[in-house]
Design a protein around this motif. Structure first.
Motif, short mmCIF file in Angstrom:
data_model
loop_
_atom_site.label_atom_id
_atom_site.label_comp_id
_atom_site.label_asym_id
_atom_site.label_seq_id
_atom_site.Cartn_x
_atom_site.Cartn_y
_atom_site.Cartn_z
N ARG A 73 0.89 -1.18 0.00
CA ARG A 73 0.00 0.00 0.00
C ARG A 73 0.91 1.21 0.00
O ARG A 73 1.96 1.20 0.65
N ARG A 74 0.50 2.24 -0.69
CA ARG A 74 1.39 3.39 -0.84
C ARG A 74 0.66 4.71 -0.64
O ARG A 74 -0.56 4.78 -0.71
N CYS A 75 1.48 5.72 -0.50
CA CYS A 75 0.94 7.06 -0.33
C CYS A 75 2.05 8.03 -0.75
O CYS A 75 3.21 7.84 -0.40
N ILE A 139 5.69 6.59 0.03
CA ILE A 139 5.80 5.81 1.27
C ILE A 139 5.05 4.49 1.09
O ILE A 139 3.91 4.47 0.65
N ASN A 140 5.73 3.40 1.41
CA ASN A 140 5.13 2.07 1.27
C ASN A 140 4.76 1.52 2.62
O ASN A 140 5.52 1.69 3.59
N TYR A 141 3.65 0.85 2.70
CA TYR A 141 3.33 0.06 3.87
C TYR A 141 3.26 -1.39 3.42
O TYR A 141 2.55 -1.72 2.48
N TRP A 167 11.86 -7.13 -8.63
CA TRP A 167 12.98 -6.44 -9.29
C TRP A 167 12.53 -5.26 -10.16
O TRP A 167 11.66 -5.43 -11.01
N HIS A 168 13.16 -4.14 -9.98
CA HIS A 168 12.87 -2.96 -10.82
C HIS A 168 13.92 -1.88 -10.61
O HIS A 168 14.69 -1.93 -9.64
N SER A 169 13.93 -0.92 -11.52
CA SER A 169 14.59 0.37 -11.28
C SER A 169 13.46 1.38 -11.10
O SER A 169 12.41 1.24 -11.71
N THR A 216 18.64 3.83 7.00
CA THR A 216 18.36 4.49 5.72
C THR A 216 19.35 3.94 4.71
O THR A 216 20.52 3.75 5.03
N TYR A 217 18.89 3.66 3.51
CA TYR A 217 19.87 3.32 2.48
C TYR A 217 19.74 4.29 1.31
O TYR A 217 18.68 4.89 1.08
N TYR A 218 20.85 4.46 0.61
CA TYR A 218 20.90 5.40 -0.51
C TYR A 218 21.31 4.64 -1.76
O TYR A 218 22.19 3.77 -1.71
N HIS A 228 19.05 -3.19 -10.56
CA HIS A 228 17.67 -3.39 -10.12
C HIS A 228 17.69 -3.61 -8.61
O HIS A 228 18.68 -4.09 -8.07
N HIS A 229 16.60 -3.24 -7.97
CA HIS A 229 16.47 -3.57 -6.55
C HIS A 229 15.13 -4.25 -6.31
O HIS A 229 14.19 -4.10 -7.09
N ALA A 230 15.07 -5.03 -5.23
CA ALA A 230 13.83 -5.72 -4.86
C ALA A 230 13.78 -5.74 -3.33
O ALA A 230 14.81 -5.65 -2.67
N ALA A 237 5.26 -6.16 9.96
CA ALA A 237 4.86 -5.08 9.05
C ALA A 237 5.95 -4.00 8.98
O ALA A 237 6.69 -3.77 9.94
N ARG A 238 6.04 -3.35 7.83
CA ARG A 238 7.13 -2.39 7.60
C ARG A 238 6.64 -1.17 6.83
O ARG A 238 5.79 -1.30 5.94
N TYR A 239 7.19 -0.01 7.18
CA TYR A 239 7.02 1.19 6.34
C TYR A 239 8.35 1.48 5.68
O TYR A 239 9.40 1.34 6.30
N SER A 240 8.29 1.93 4.43
CA SER A 240 9.52 2.47 3.83
C SER A 240 9.17 3.76 3.10
O SER A 240 8.18 3.83 2.37
N SER A 241 9.97 4.78 3.36
CA SER A 241 9.72 6.08 2.74
C SER A 241 10.80 6.29 1.69
O SER A 241 11.98 6.36 2.03
N HIS A 243 12.51 8.51 -0.92
CA HIS A 243 12.63 9.93 -1.30
C HIS A 243 13.28 10.04 -2.67
O HIS A 243 14.34 9.45 -2.91
N ARG A 244 12.64 10.81 -3.53
CA ARG A 244 13.06 10.82 -4.94
C ARG A 244 13.10 12.23 -5.51
O ARG A 244 12.31 13.09 -5.10
N VAL A 245 13.97 12.40 -6.51
CA VAL A 245 13.94 13.63 -7.31
C VAL A 245 13.15 13.27 -8.58
O VAL A 245 13.71 12.77 -9.55
O1 AKG Z 1 10.91 -0.43 0.46
C1 AKG Z 1 12.00 -0.33 -0.07
O2 AKG Z 1 13.06 -0.55 0.53
C2 AKG Z 1 12.08 0.06 -1.51
C3 AKG Z 1 10.75 0.16 -2.13
C4 AKG Z 1 10.90 0.44 -3.59
O3 AKG Z 1 11.75 -0.07 -4.25
C5 AKG Z 1 9.99 1.40 -4.25
O4 AKG Z 1 9.04 1.88 -3.62
O5 AKG Z 1 10.24 1.71 -5.42
#
Ligand code: AKG
Ligand code: FE2
Length: 419
Positions: A73-75, A139-141, A167-169, A216-218, A228-230, A237-241, A243-245
């Protein structure tokens, strides 16, 4: 090579370090202690607050002809007017100024902008030029296996288990811009959420990196484009935010509003009595009409009424403004049609004007057919009704043109044959 020998983890020691140095230098992790403890607490509260209000929702994205729902889920939050386009979906950013929870995310964003810059400068070379003025965060949940109503997918290439994000960029980013990802999860002691990384231009092992809670990872500079990352699912449960340009050339309200103003400025000219129709002007009007209808208005309504309600402080009004402009363009098409009908053999209606309008309306018809098909995709059935596409803009018998353009196109073709 067996699948396991093609994957390296930090606990592999020197081999991991060597491959990381050689092929994954742009991937850098900051320990939780790099950020102030009070910020960690505020961010967690902000995410929980947003989640309790139902602000995290599945996206229904499209790749080729396939329409599917995201596992996470995202926001999206960001600067005023920002949107983010991925997999044929435009996400509308909730402005991060205003509400308390969003202000916290904006503070996190500012902090990560600074840390990312330091990290890139330290790496040096091309990394030091990379951009990290983040204008959005997606932000992902993420739920764990069994918690989600959507089944998680297994990673099959390297046998890494289930992925929450496969997997994606990341797309729609400024070239060579750095991505910063902050995450937090429920059971910190388990340390079992991991990111997997894979180099696209090198024959080398895949890296699998467990991440501490609140780390935090960059992905610095060109890393996102060359790898690619996955995300490999953990047990809580996890949140990940993230941050993008994001690119801004055609993706902000300010941009599309300007386009509408420019298009409406030529309407009086197109509608003037006895003025020969100018095919170039028709083309410009058609380009903007199509862009505002399919890239903005329909993208908004595609995401349902709960989405519209959530956006009622900013985007609902903006979309209303764009719809008003679009309405005016539809009315102008109607006038152009009447002109063509009235004077089919006069110099006021040059054949190029017919051809241009015909081409424009055919394109709109095709895009509307495609859109209608997309709204009927089975992926929507698993969502609550409030998240399904809304049939707007509305048409009735006072509308200048119908939604279904077939009869109008037929009429134009007939007229064109007479010319
Ligand atoms: O949750 C993460 O660590 C990365 C999520 C991700 O790759 C994305 O939202 O594009
Ligand atoms: Fe990503």
């Amino acid at each position: 090579m067996s699948p396991s020998s093609s994957v390296l983890e930090p606990e592999d020691g020197e081999p991991f370090a060597r491959v990381h140095r050689a092929h994954y230098r742009g991937f850098v992790v900051d320990a939780p202690s790099v950020l102030p403890a009070s910020l960690h607490d505020d961010v967690e509260r902000a995410f929980d607050d947003m989640r309790s209000r139902g602000e995290f929702t599945h996206d229904v994205v499209s790749a080729g002809n396939k329409v599917s729902t995201t596992y996470v889920r995202r926001c999206l939050l960001g600067e005023d007017g920002m949107t983010y386009h991925y997999q044929k979906l435009r996400l509308f950013a909730q402005p991060w100024r205003g509400r308390e929870a969003y202000e916290v995310v904006r503070r996190l964003n500012e902090t990560l902008t600074r840390s990312a810059r330091e990290r890139c400068e330290k790496l040096g070379g091309a990394f030091a030029e990379s951009e990290c003025e983040y204008n959005v965060t997606l932000i992902n949940y993420m739920e764990t296996e069994g918690e989600s109503e959507i089944e998680l997918r297994n990673e099959e290439k390297f046998d890494l288990g289930t992925t929450s994000v496969s997997w994606h960029s990341d797309s729609s980013l400024r070239e060579n811009s750095t991505v910063a990802v902050y995450h937090t999860y429920e059971a910190p002691e388990r340390k079992d959420w991991r990111v997997a990384l894979r180099a696209l231009n090198a024959e080398c092992e895949v890296l699998c990196v467990p991440l501490e809670d609140k780390a935090t990872y960059y992905m610095c500079g060109e890393f996102n484009a060359t790898h690619h990352h996955a995300v490999l699912t953990g047990s809580s449960a996890r949140y990940s935010s993230t941050h993008r340009v994001a690119v801004v050339a055609k993706d902000t309200f300010q941009y599309i509003k300007r386009r509408c103003i420019d298009a409406l400025a030529i309407v009086p000219d197109l509608e003037r009595e006895n003025k020969p129709l100018d095919a170039k002007q028709i083309q410009f009007l058609a380009d903007v009409h199509r862009e505002v209808e399919f890239q903005w208005i329909r993208m908004f309504h595609l995401q349902g009424e709960a989405h519209a309600a959530w956006h009622d402080t900013y985007w609902t009004r903006k979309i209303a403004e764009l719809t008003e402009a679009w309405d005016r363009m539809e009315a102008c098409f109607r006038v152009i049609l009447s002109k063509l009908k009235r004077s089919s053999r006069s110099p006021e209606s040059p054949p190029r004007a017919y051809a241009m309008l015909l081409y424009a309306l055919k394109t709109v018809k095709e895009l509307r057919d495609e859109y209608t098909k997309r709204t009927k995709a089975s992926a929507y059935a698993s969502l609550p009704p409030s998240q399904r596409p809304v049939d707007l803009p509305a048409y009735d018998n006072t509308s200048p043109l119908p939604f279904e353009l077939k009869p109008v196109i037929y009429f134009l073709e007939e007229e064109q044959n007479k010319v």
